[in-house]
Scaffold this motif. Structure first.
Motif, short mmCIF file in Angstrom:
data_model
loop_
_atom_site.label_atom_id
_atom_site.label_comp_id
_atom_site.label_asym_id
_atom_site.label_seq_id
_atom_site.Cartn_x
_atom_site.Cartn_y
_atom_site.Cartn_z
N MET A 1 36.51 68.19 1.37
CA MET A 1 36.77 68.95 0.15
C MET A 1 35.48 69.58 -0.36
SD MET A 1 38.46 67.60 -3.43
CE MET A 1 39.98 67.12 -2.59
N LYS A 2 35.55 70.84 -0.71
CA LYS A 2 34.38 71.57 -1.16
C LYS A 2 34.28 71.58 -2.69
CE LYS A 2 34.40 74.77 2.78
NZ LYS A 2 33.13 74.30 3.37
N ILE A 3 33.07 71.75 -3.19
CA ILE A 3 32.85 71.89 -4.63
C ILE A 3 33.32 73.28 -5.05
CG2 ILE A 3 31.16 71.99 -6.48
CD1 ILE A 3 29.42 70.06 -4.94
N THR A 4 34.40 73.32 -5.79
CA THR A 4 34.94 74.56 -6.34
C THR A 4 35.42 74.27 -7.76
OG1 THR A 4 37.11 74.09 -5.37
CG2 THR A 4 35.63 75.52 -4.10
N LYS A 5 35.93 75.28 -8.43
CA LYS A 5 36.34 75.15 -9.83
C LYS A 5 37.32 74.00 -10.02
CE LYS A 5 38.15 77.75 -13.78
NZ LYS A 5 37.06 77.34 -14.67
N ASN A 6 37.06 73.21 -11.05
CA ASN A 6 37.88 72.07 -11.47
C ASN A 6 37.84 70.88 -10.51
OD1 ASN A 6 38.59 73.36 -13.83
ND2 ASN A 6 40.55 74.11 -13.05
N LYS A 7 36.93 70.91 -9.54
CA LYS A 7 36.69 69.72 -8.73
C LYS A 7 35.64 68.87 -9.45
CE LYS A 7 39.25 70.77 -5.09
NZ LYS A 7 39.80 72.06 -5.52
N VAL A 8 35.73 67.56 -9.29
CA VAL A 8 34.74 66.66 -9.85
C VAL A 8 33.67 66.39 -8.79
CG1 VAL A 8 34.28 64.37 -10.82
CG2 VAL A 8 36.39 65.58 -11.41
N ALA A 9 32.44 66.77 -9.10
CA ALA A 9 31.32 66.58 -8.18
C ALA A 9 30.46 65.42 -8.68
CB ALA A 9 30.48 67.85 -8.08
N THR A 10 30.04 64.58 -7.76
CA THR A 10 29.15 63.47 -8.07
C THR A 10 27.84 63.68 -7.32
OG1 THR A 10 31.05 61.99 -8.30
CG2 THR A 10 28.89 60.97 -8.10
N LEU A 11 26.72 63.64 -8.06
CA LEU A 11 25.42 63.98 -7.48
C LEU A 11 24.38 62.92 -7.79
CD1 LEU A 11 25.13 67.64 -8.90
CD2 LEU A 11 26.24 66.97 -6.76
N SER A 12 23.49 62.69 -6.84
CA SER A 12 22.23 62.01 -7.11
C SER A 12 21.14 63.03 -6.80
CB SER A 12 22.08 60.75 -6.26
OG SER A 12 22.20 61.05 -4.88
N SER A 145 27.30 63.12 -3.56
CA SER A 145 27.84 61.80 -3.23
C SER A 145 29.35 61.81 -3.05
CB SER A 145 27.47 60.79 -4.32
OG SER A 145 26.09 60.75 -4.53
N ASP A 146 30.02 62.71 -3.79
CA ASP A 146 31.48 62.73 -3.72
C ASP A 146 31.99 64.04 -4.29
OD1 ASP A 146 34.00 61.71 -3.10
OD2 ASP A 146 34.26 60.79 -5.07
N VAL A 147 33.17 64.45 -3.82
CA VAL A 147 33.89 65.59 -4.38
C VAL A 147 35.36 65.20 -4.41
CG1 VAL A 147 34.44 68.05 -4.21
CG2 VAL A 147 32.26 67.20 -3.31
N ARG A 148 36.01 65.37 -5.55
CA ARG A 148 37.42 65.01 -5.66
C ARG A 148 38.12 65.93 -6.65
NH1 ARG A 148 38.30 62.59 -10.52
NH2 ARG A 148 36.53 61.53 -11.54
N GLU A 149 39.45 65.85 -6.65
CA GLU A 149 40.23 66.59 -7.63
C GLU A 149 40.05 65.97 -9.01
OE1 GLU A 149 41.90 69.29 -7.20
OE2 GLU A 149 42.23 69.44 -5.04
N ALA A 150 39.99 66.80 -10.03
CA ALA A 150 39.95 66.29 -11.39
C ALA A 150 41.35 65.88 -11.82
CB ALA A 150 39.42 67.36 -12.34
#
Length: 208
Positions: A1-12, A145-150
């Motif tokens: 899953m890619k980082i796009t609008k309304n996706k939840v991105a987790t970053l360090s 670290s992660d990408v998911r649907e909001a």
């Protein structure tokens, strides 16, 4: 899953100034990773543009010039204020009025802003309303670290919610609420201030 609008991105990540090997302003490990909803205006546009399309496990390394971060330092945002606006019940509030302290203020139109005390005289207080990161190019190195649907609840938060879910205060090593890690308020208005406030504002990516 890619980082796009309304996706939840987790970053360090690590944030440096003066180059990728320069002074460390903020370092966020996996245990305290930043989680935010992409494309909702929480983060700086340049920060999101650099991350768009990335996937879980991808490393990133990019620079955001000052003009696209918190702007150039504005000398007009350094202003003298009458000392009596810091009175509380007729008594000067020495707990907040010391050099280097950041104080939440409000201008005559009700707009909130934070100012740093630069000098205190018998009758005046010199305040700097530039963002603490104004004039600085930002250098980010990190990992998605992660990408998911909001969830529905995340996309429709209560009115008081910022939409940033890390619990980390993004203080850049300083006690202020301007937001960090590319968080989305870059205003350094120099409108005349008319009052100080008891509490801070914004924080954790809020664009207020």
């Amino acid at each position: 899953m890619k980082i796009t609008k309304n996706k939840v991105a987790t970053l360090s990540y690590t944030l440096n100034v003066d180059g990728f090997e320069g002074r460390v302003i903020e370092s966020i490990g996996k245990e305290e990773a930043v989680e935010f909803i992409f494309g909702t205006g929480i983060m700086l546009a340049a920060f999101e543009n650099a991350l768009e399309g990335m996937e879980k496990g991808e490393a990133f390394r990019f620079q955001i010039p000052a003009e696209k971060a918190y702007g150039r330092f504005n000398p007009n945002a350094v202003v003298e204020l009458p000392k009596d606006i810091f009175l509380r019940d007729g008594v000067l509030n020495h707990e907040i009025l010391f050099i280097g302290n950041e104080i939440p203020m409000m201008d005559r139109s009700g707009k909130r802003m934070n100012g740093i005390v630069k000098e205190v005289t018998e009758t005046k207080v010199l305040m700097d309303f530039n963002h603490p990161m104004a004039g600085k190019d930002l250098y980010f190195t990190g990992l998605v670290s992660d990408v998911r649907e909001a969830t529905y609840e995340e996309l429709n938060p209560p009115a008081h919610s910022c939409g940033c879910g890390s619990g980390h205060d993004h203080d850049h090593g300083r006690n202020h609420d301007h937001g960090g890690c590319g968080c989305g308020s870059s205003d350094s208005s120099n409108d005349s201030c008319c009052s100080s406030e008891e509490k801070g504002h914004g924080g954790c990516g809020c664009g207020a």
